[in-house]
Design a protein around this motif. Structure first.
Motif, PDB file in Angstrom:
ATOM      1  N   LEU A 126       0.730  -1.206  -0.140  1.00  0.00           N
ATOM      2  CA  LEU A 126      -0.037  -0.095   0.005  1.00  0.00           C
ATOM      3  C   LEU A 126       0.972   1.246   0.039  1.00  0.00           C
ATOM      4  O   LEU A 126       0.539   2.328  -0.382  1.00  0.00           O
ATOM      5  CB  LEU A 126      -0.702  -0.065   1.383  1.00  0.00           C
ATOM      6  N   ASN A 127       2.054   1.188   0.520  1.00  0.00           N
ATOM      7  CA  ASN A 127       2.976   2.361   0.633  1.00  0.00           C
ATOM      8  C   ASN A 127       4.259   1.581   0.514  1.00  0.00           C
ATOM      9  O   ASN A 127       5.019   1.418   1.600  1.00  0.00           O
ATOM     10  CB  ASN A 127       2.793   3.208   1.938  1.00  0.00           C
ATOM     11  N   PRO A 128       4.919   1.706  -0.640  1.00  0.00           N
ATOM     12  CA  PRO A 128       6.242   0.998  -0.867  1.00  0.00           C
ATOM     13  C   PRO A 128       7.375   1.886  -0.239  1.00  0.00           C
ATOM     14  O   PRO A 128       8.464   1.477  -0.004  1.00  0.00           O
ATOM     15  CB  PRO A 128       6.469   1.058  -2.427  1.00  0.00           C
ATOM     16  N   GLU A 129       7.119   3.121   0.376  1.00  0.00           N
ATOM     17  CA  GLU A 129       8.313   3.940   0.832  1.00  0.00           C
ATOM     18  C   GLU A 129       8.049   4.052   2.181  1.00  0.00           C
ATOM     19  O   GLU A 129       8.824   4.982   3.065  1.00  0.00           O
ATOM     20  CB  GLU A 129       8.111   5.447   0.341  1.00  0.00           C
ATOM     21  N   ARG A 130       7.111   3.198   3.043  1.00  0.00           N
ATOM     22  CA  ARG A 130       6.957   3.327   4.606  1.00  0.00           C
ATOM     23  C   ARG A 130       8.237   2.514   5.213  1.00  0.00           C
ATOM     24  O   ARG A 130       8.300   1.200   4.934  1.00  0.00           O
ATOM     25  CB  ARG A 130       5.670   2.787   4.943  1.00  0.00           C
ATOM     26  N   THR A 131       9.008   3.305   5.787  1.00  0.00           N
ATOM     27  CA  THR A 131      10.401   2.890   6.437  1.00  0.00           C
ATOM     28  C   THR A 131       9.920   1.768   7.458  1.00  0.00           C
ATOM     29  O   THR A 131      10.654   0.760   7.502  1.00  0.00           O
ATOM     30  CB  THR A 131      11.039   4.167   7.146  1.00  0.00           C
ATOM     31  N   GLU A 132       9.065   2.083   8.298  1.00  0.00           N
ATOM     32  CA  GLU A 132       8.622   1.003   9.501  1.00  0.00           C
ATOM     33  C   GLU A 132       8.466  -0.015   8.913  1.00  0.00           C
ATOM     34  O   GLU A 132       8.472  -1.252   9.720  1.00  0.00           O
ATOM     35  CB  GLU A 132       7.739   1.528  10.359  1.00  0.00           C
ATOM     36  N   SER A 133       7.806  -0.307   7.671  1.00  0.00           N
ATOM     37  CA  SER A 133       7.470  -1.769   7.377  1.00  0.00           C
ATOM     38  C   SER A 133       8.759  -2.419   6.929  1.00  0.00           C
ATOM     39  O   SER A 133       8.796  -3.878   7.274  1.00  0.00           O
ATOM     40  CB  SER A 133       6.487  -1.761   6.070  1.00  0.00           C
ATOM     41  N   TYR A 134       9.605  -2.163   6.430  1.00  0.00           N
ATOM     42  CA  TYR A 134      10.979  -2.790   6.069  1.00  0.00           C
ATOM     43  C   TYR A 134      11.731  -2.897   7.401  1.00  0.00           C
ATOM     44  O   TYR A 134      12.335  -4.196   7.486  1.00  0.00           O
ATOM     45  CB  TYR A 134      11.894  -1.809   5.193  1.00  0.00           C
ATOM     46  N   TYR A 135      11.597  -2.096   8.270  1.00  0.00           N
ATOM     47  CA  TYR A 135      12.189  -2.487   9.628  1.00  0.00           C
ATOM     48  C   TYR A 135      11.410  -3.542  10.070  1.00  0.00           C
ATOM     49  O   TYR A 135      12.200  -4.435  10.902  1.00  0.00           O
ATOM     50  CB  TYR A 135      12.166  -1.044  10.350  1.00  0.00           C
ATOM     51  N   GLY A 136      10.399  -3.528  10.147  1.00  0.00           N
ATOM     52  CA  GLY A 136       9.541  -4.705  10.822  1.00  0.00           C
ATOM     53  C   GLY A 136       9.758  -6.221  10.108  1.00  0.00           C
ATOM     54  O   GLY A 136      10.164  -6.981  10.738  1.00  0.00           O
ATOM     55  N   LEU A 137       9.968  -6.003   8.619  1.00  0.00           N
ATOM     56  CA  LEU A 137      10.512  -7.313   8.104  1.00  0.00           C
ATOM     57  C   LEU A 137      11.854  -7.703   8.506  1.00  0.00           C
ATOM     58  O   LEU A 137      12.372  -8.976   8.580  1.00  0.00           O
ATOM     59  CB  LEU A 137      10.569  -7.132   6.560  1.00  0.00           C
ATOM     60  N   GLY A 138      12.782  -6.651   8.779  1.00  0.00           N
ATOM     61  CA  GLY A 138      13.995  -6.868   9.378  1.00  0.00           C
ATOM     62  C   GLY A 138      13.979  -7.642  10.770  1.00  0.00           C
ATOM     63  O   GLY A 138      14.766  -8.382  11.058  1.00  0.00           O
ATOM     64  N   ARG A 139      13.168  -7.135  11.552  1.00  0.00           N
ATOM     65  CA  ARG A 139      13.102  -7.773  12.937  1.00  0.00           C
ATOM     66  C   ARG A 139      12.598  -9.132  12.808  1.00  0.00           C
ATOM     67  O   ARG A 139      12.915 -10.120  13.761  1.00  0.00           O
ATOM     68  CB  ARG A 139      12.140  -6.987  13.673  1.00  0.00           C
ATOM     69  N   VAL A 140      11.543  -9.550  11.926  1.00  0.00           N
ATOM     70  CA  VAL A 140      11.148 -10.889  11.820  1.00  0.00           C
ATOM     71  C   VAL A 140      12.084 -11.646  11.360  1.00  0.00           C
ATOM     72  O   VAL A 140      12.424 -12.879  11.822  1.00  0.00           O
ATOM     73  CB  VAL A 140       9.914 -10.583  10.864  1.00  0.00           C
ATOM     74  N   ALA A 141      13.012 -11.222  10.279  1.00  0.00           N
ATOM     75  CA  ALA A 141      14.099 -11.963   9.723  1.00  0.00           C
ATOM     76  C   ALA A 141      15.106 -12.307  10.763  1.00  0.00           C
ATOM     77  O   ALA A 141      15.460 -13.520  11.116  1.00  0.00           O
ATOM     78  CB  ALA A 141      14.810 -11.368   8.559  1.00  0.00           C
ATOM     79  N   GLU A 142      15.514 -11.181  11.323  1.00  0.00           N
ATOM     80  CA  GLU A 142      16.593 -11.423  12.750  1.00  0.00           C
ATOM     81  C   GLU A 142      16.077 -12.353  13.693  1.00  0.00           C
ATOM     82  O   GLU A 142      16.847 -13.091  14.348  1.00  0.00           O
ATOM     83  CB  GLU A 142      16.660  -9.930  13.267  1.00  0.00           C
ATOM     84  N   MET A 143      14.909 -12.134  14.014  1.00  0.00           N
ATOM     85  CA  MET A 143      14.271 -13.228  15.342  1.00  0.00           C
ATOM     86  C   MET A 143      14.196 -14.593  14.796  1.00  0.00           C
ATOM     87  O   MET A 143      14.316 -15.315  15.549  1.00  0.00           O
ATOM     88  CB  MET A 143      12.923 -12.572  15.628  1.00  0.00           C
ATOM     89  N   GLN A 144      14.217 -14.677  13.468  1.00  0.00           N
ATOM     90  CA  GLN A 144      14.183 -16.029  12.891  1.00  0.00           C
ATOM     91  C   GLN A 144      15.616 -16.550  12.290  1.00  0.00           C
ATOM     92  O   GLN A 144      15.870 -17.521  11.839  1.00  0.00           O
ATOM     93  CB  GLN A 144      13.144 -16.259  11.709  1.00  0.00           C
ATOM     94  N   ASN A 145      16.719 -15.831  12.759  1.00  0.00           N
ATOM     95  CA  ASN A 145      17.963 -16.004  12.370  1.00  0.00           C
ATOM     96  C   ASN A 145      18.246 -16.098  11.017  1.00  0.00           C
ATOM     97  O   ASN A 145      19.280 -16.566  10.386  1.00  0.00           O
ATOM     98  CB  ASN A 145      18.494 -17.357  13.175  1.00  0.00           C
ATOM     99  N   ARG A 146      17.384 -15.351  10.329  1.00  0.00           N
ATOM    100  CA  ARG A 146      17.908 -14.999   8.916  1.00  0.00           C
ATOM    101  C   ARG A 146      18.650 -13.643   8.591  1.00  0.00           C
ATOM    102  O   ARG A 146      18.030 -12.793   8.277  1.00  0.00           O
ATOM    103  CB  ARG A 146      16.351 -15.072   7.995  1.00  0.00           C
ATOM    104  N   LEU A 147      19.827 -13.883   9.031  1.00  0.00           N
ATOM    105  CA  LEU A 147      20.419 -12.610   9.266  1.00  0.00           C
ATOM    106  C   LEU A 147      20.748 -11.839   8.044  1.00  0.00           C
ATOM    107  O   LEU A 147      20.669 -10.602   7.848  1.00  0.00           O
ATOM    108  CB  LEU A 147      21.753 -12.988  10.066  1.00  0.00           C
TER     109      LEU A 147
END
Length: 448
Positions: free
Chosen positions: A176-197
């Motif tokens: 819905l908003n490709p420029e929304r920074t927080e969404s990418y940060y959230g995906l990063g947190r999901v990946a980090e917490m699942q050890n997909r570094l």
């Protein structure tokens, strides 16, 4: 009092459109006939909000809410804004109460959707995740294009360690908003917490592409680099985090100072300069613009705003700001001179000529105005003898390399090559490493 920037002001701007809808479609003829100014009052309150004059904003919205007791739509919108003011001030309990009151009243779908959104944000910050999830889901249902609601819903799922749901919500937010920074940060947190570094790092980098000032992203990058065993990159990321965290803390202190001292305009300038120090020109412009609204006769705010627009190459905006400054300071030759330079860069040469002439009329010793007008005349091939006279006067007033260069150029354009060569040699003697001066000398020598 703590100032809490809970969400960006574009939401406020979109909500002002609702007010127009109320005015045009309300079923209360008495209100339409008697209170056509209500739209202006809402907009005034929003301007107070954008300028962070929270006391004035709260007074405005409360006044509207108390006056229009028979209009549920107006009261609902007023309650929404009352909640928003309290939320900005981090007074979460009265903010939640106002949003809940807005939801009990008949209102447009957008008002209710945003009230649910803000309640979800409040409950998320308080750790009331079930309540947050409920309100955010209702916001998404009411406003399908609410990318921000999807992002906050992703945060709730992440806190609940529901990783698949979180990732889905963040991806919907990005759709819905490709420029929304927080969404990418959230995906990063999901990946980090699942050890997909490695994937986490890609998402964090994508977030920083969209907003490089978020200190928390740099912090997570540092931790991820440590897990990857890259100590050098981890150290660089933590250093960047510390720098930006200091920036955030200083910004917060200035905002607190502005709230408690709204009649001290220099605080706006200091905050704007802080943003400029970190090359955050967008935020700097917003602060200076707020200063012009809160203190409309405070000249430094206009000068700072105009200079930021120039750096951003927003010349039309810069010209508008300097034109306003010229009305405030009618006896300031520097403003007219800068306005002339902006006009030249816009290709508005006749307006530039008038501006430089005005500067000279204000101050007969304004060397820069003489110099610029001489250069402009010579470049346009008009008033050629006057161009020489003006350039000579500039050199008399301030014998700088730049002014000798303009004198040389006016002689060159008049085919007076010996005098042009003499003048450009004076310029080169002062500033021998200026390529433009040496290039002009080569042209003069070629013509001779």
């Amino acid at each position: 009092m703590p100032i809490h920037r809970c969400c960006p002001h574009p939401i406020l701007k979109s909500l002002t459109l609702i007010i127009v809808l109320f005015v045009s479609t309300t079923s209360i003829p008495k209100w339409c006939a008697a209170e056509q100014g209500v739209n202006n009052r809402f907009e005034r309150g929003v301007r107070y909000l954008e300028a962070e004059r929270y006391d004035l904003a709260l007074t405005e919205f409360r006044s509207i809410e108390q006056e229009f007791t028979t209009s549920a739509e107006i009261r609902s919108l007023a309650q929404y804004y009352i909640g928003f003011v309290h939320q900005e001030l981090n007074d979460l309990s009265p903010a939640a109460s106002a949003y809940q009151e807005a939801l009990t009243l008949k209102a447009s779908q957008e008002v209710h959707a945003n009230a649910h959104l803000q309640l979800g944000i409040i409950y998320k910050s308080q750790g009331k995740l079930s309540l947050a999830e409920n309100h955010l889901k209702q916001s998404v249902t009411l406003l399908l294009a609410a990318g921000k609601a999807h992002t906050h819903l992703g945060d709730v799922y992440l806190l609940q360690r529901r990783f698949n749901a979180a990732e889905k919500a963040y991806r919907e937010g990005i759709r819905l908003n490709p420029e929304r920074t927080e969404s990418y940060y959230g995906l990063g947190r999901v990946a980090e917490m699942q050890n997909r570094l490695q994937q986490a790092m890609e998402y964090y980098d994508a977030a920083l592409v969209r907003n490089r000032y978020l200190s928390q992203v740099h912090y997570r990058r540092s931790l991820t680099y440590q897990k990857l065993g890259d100590k050098e990159e981890a150290a660089a990321a933590i250093a960047q985090f510390q720098r930006l965290k200091t920036y955030e803390d200083e910004m917060h202190r200035f905002r607190e100072a502005l709230y408690t001292n709204p009649n001290v305009p220099i605080l706006y300038i200091k905050l704007g300069e802080l943003h400029e120090t970190h090359d955050n020109l967008t935020e700097a412009a917003q602060v200076y613009e707020s200063a012009t609204q809160v203190h409309p006769s405070y000249l430094p705010a206009y000068i700072c705003l105009g200079e930021v627009f120039i750096r951003q190459r927003e010349l039309a905006k810069a010209a508008g700001v300097y034109e306003q400054a010229a009305k405030i300071a009618t006896d300031n030759p520097k403003i007219q001179t800068q306005l002339g330079v902006i006009y030249i860069n816009q290709g508005k040469f006749e307006q530039a000529i008038v501006a430089f002439q005005e500067a000279i009329a204000i101050d007969s010793t304004a060397a820069e105005a003489y110099n610029n007008l001489a250069r402009l005349y010579a470049g346009l091939g008009k008033e050629m003898q006057q161009a020489i006279d003006l350039a000579q006067q500039a050199v008399v007033l301030a014998p700088t390399a730049k002014h000798y260069d303009t004198l040389a150029y006016t002689y060159y354009r008049n085919a007076q090559y010996p005098k042009a060569l003499e003048a450009i040699n004076r310029a080169i003697a002062i500033a021998p490493n200026m390529d433009a001066y040496n290039e002009l000398r080569s042209k003069i020598q070629k013509e001779r």
